[in-house]
Design a protein around this motif. Structure first.
Motif, mmCIF file in Angstrom:
data_model
loop_
_atom_site.group_PDB
_atom_site.id
_atom_site.type_symbol
_atom_site.label_atom_id
_atom_site.label_comp_id
_atom_site.label_asym_id
_atom_site.label_seq_id
_atom_site.Cartn_x
_atom_site.Cartn_y
_atom_site.Cartn_z
ATOM 1 N N LEU A 161 0.786 -1.096 -0.036
ATOM 2 C CA LEU A 161 0.028 -0.015 -0.021
ATOM 3 C C LEU A 161 0.715 1.241 -0.038
ATOM 4 N N VAL A 162 2.237 1.171 0.794
ATOM 5 C CA VAL A 162 2.845 2.628 0.553
ATOM 6 C C VAL A 162 3.245 2.929 -0.654
ATOM 7 N N VAL A 333 -8.245 8.889 5.054
ATOM 8 C CA VAL A 333 -7.079 9.445 5.806
ATOM 9 C C VAL A 333 -6.436 10.875 4.944
ATOM 10 N N THR A 334 -6.012 10.266 3.902
ATOM 11 C CA THR A 334 -5.184 11.174 2.892
ATOM 12 C C THR A 334 -6.266 12.255 2.222
ATOM 13 N N ARG A 342 2.387 7.389 3.065
ATOM 14 C CA ARG A 342 3.039 6.309 4.130
ATOM 15 C C ARG A 342 2.806 6.410 5.553
ATOM 16 N N ARG A 343 2.489 7.729 6.048
ATOM 17 C CA ARG A 343 2.180 7.866 7.138
ATOM 18 C C ARG A 343 0.588 7.355 7.580
ATOM 19 N N ALA A 344 -0.208 7.330 6.715
ATOM 20 C CA ALA A 344 -1.629 7.279 6.726
ATOM 21 C C ALA A 344 -1.519 5.676 6.444
ATOM 22 N N VAL A 345 -0.826 4.803 5.986
ATOM 23 C CA VAL A 345 -0.758 3.636 5.944
ATOM 24 C C VAL A 345 -0.527 2.935 7.192
ATOM 25 N N TRP A 346 0.704 3.323 7.813
ATOM 26 C CA TRP A 346 1.368 2.858 8.962
ATOM 27 C C TRP A 346 0.264 3.143 10.317
ATOM 28 N N LEU A 347 -0.284 4.291 10.195
ATOM 29 C CA LEU A 347 -1.313 4.481 11.078
ATOM 30 C C LEU A 347 -2.441 3.859 11.145
#
Length: 444
Positions: A161-162, A333-334, A342-347
């Motif tokens: 996903l990232v 989120v985005t 990237r941050r949205a994926v890991w969050l």
């Protein structure tokens, strides 16, 4: 792509990705046990009609909502003009979070079973059922196995996903969908060559008992069509937002439904002849894949090979649907914050893992979780998506997105979406509610 939104790289990639979204546990796990539960060939016949009459138009509708607004559920309902659309969008964001959690648990079970087939082949003891949650109470071994394998699946989704749509989701779909169909074909050949398999073939597709086509079977088949195509005002809305304005929704919907339905039919063709050949029951319910089939593989010479192929194929389909579920959350989120992808994926990976913990405990939590956030809310999502396109989006724009603005057949399609599909979704919702209440009473 307009509005800076990423789009698909090719027509083939679009098709394989859409099929990957639709094909998952709903086809290879749920479709066979629904066939076994609701009468074999009679259910299959009604299901095919339901895909044509309900599934394809509803799929076009959800893509229309996404492409028209260029948003996932969080934003799409509001932009399309649905009253309280923003609240509805965030509500479905929560629903998808909870649904992705329990679904990822099941993908973890599939991964565990696939590993188990190989481990047992080299003579190492492996309890296939150890990962399944107990009926009640708390079992530490099951819980921590689920926690570990669910974490592996989530990390596997996040890594793809990232990279986004073109560099992550689309290339993986190009690989896993052919793998899924290839493994199913191998299993079908083995299943049909077993002595006594012809009886299973007749029961599955050749011998239609028209007396078995009851209102319950009809509504159950419509519900399976919705479930199988990953409809629900969420997954397909997001992927619709990535479609080019020149892409034909009708053609894409037909091919997606064809690939999705073919996967389900092939799964049944791989399962039921073997089940009948070995004298087992096809109506064993949700345990058909996780309880009955391992016994089938054990009874076959070199059965671990076929067991491994089956669970690898199932894992590939389930994984792509899981990726699609995460994509709904990431888009939410985005689209509505300043977080990078990237941050949205890991969050969301961390949030989903937390939500996955309760249904790991036992089936008394898992089953209501599934019925509520899967079957029930999925039907509600389709209903709201259809009502939004049929009643909130301007008629001329909806007809243009559907590719139906210049033909009488297109007008009939629009009217069908506006009036008939909401009635069908309401019937499915009522059936689901009555079934849930009945099962709850039976369980007390």
């Amino acid at each position: 792509m307009s509005n800076g939104r990423e789009g698909f790289a090719s027509t083939v990639g679009t098709l394989l990705t859409m099929v990957g979204v639709a094909v998952g546990l709903g086809n290879v796990w749920r479709f066979p046990y629904m066939v076994g539960r609701f009468g074999g060939a009679a259910f299959v016949l009604v299901y095919l009609v339901a895909v044509l009459a309900i599934g394809i138009p509803a799929l076009m509708t959800e893509w229309t909502l996404g492409r028209h607004t260029r948003r996932g559920p969080v934003g799409a309902f509001e932009r399309a003009g649905l009253p309280w659309g923003k609240v509805v969008g965030w509500f479905f964001f929560f629903v998808v979070t909870a649904a992705t959690a329990y679904y990822t648990n099941v993908v973890g079970w599939v991964l565990y079973y696939a590993v188990g087939e190989v481990v047992q082949a080299v003579g190492i003891s492996w309890d296939q059922s150890a990962i399944l949650p107990p009926d009640s109470g708390f079992h530490a071994k099951s819980f921590f196995l689920q926690l570990g394998f669910t974490t592996l699946v989530i990390v596997g989704c996040a890594v793809v996903l990232v990279r986004g749509l073109r560099r992550g989701i689309e290339p993986v779909s190009r690989i896993l969908i052919p793998v899924l169909f290839g493994t199913l074909f191998v299993l079908i050949v083995r299943s049909l060559t077993l002595p006594g398999s012809s009886e299973g073939l007749r029961w599955y597709i050749l011998k239609v008992d028209f007396a078995a086509i009851t209102p319950t079977v009809i509504v159950a088949a419509m519900g399976q069509a919705v479930f199988s195509l990953s409809l629900g005002g969420t997954f397909m809305v997001v992927y619709g937002s990535y479609l080019d304005h020149h892409a034909s929704l009708r053609r894409s919907a037909v091919w997606t439904a064809f690939g999705d339905t073919t996967a389900g039919l092939l799964a049944g063709l791989a399962i039921f002849p073997a089940v009948f050949a070995l004298g087992l029951t096809p109506g064993s319910g949700p345990g058909l894949v996780f309880a009955t089939l391992p016994g089938v593989f054990e009874a076959l010479p070199a059965g671990w090979i076929f067991g491994f192929l089956f669970f690898v194929g199932l894992l590939g389909g389930a994984y792509l649907s899981d990726v699609a579920a995460f994509e709904v959350l990431i888009a939410g989120v985005t689209d509505n914050t300043r977080l990078s992808r990237r941050r949205a994926v890991w969050l969301m990976a961390g949030v989903v893992l937390l939500f996955a913990i309760p249904p790991m405990i036992n089936t008394n939590i898992f089953v209501p979780w599934d019925l509520t956030f899967g079957s029930g809310m999925q039907t509600l999502g389709v209903l709201l998506a259809v009502l939004t396109v049929g009643w909130a989006v301007p008629r001329a724009r909806a007809l243009r997105e559907l590719g139906a603005d210049r033909s009488p057949a297109g007008i009939w399609l629009y009217l069908w979406i506006r009036f008939a599909i909401p009635v069908a979704m309401s019937l499915i919702g009522i059936w689901w509610l009555l079934t849930a209440v009945r099962d709850a009473i039976a369980g007390t």
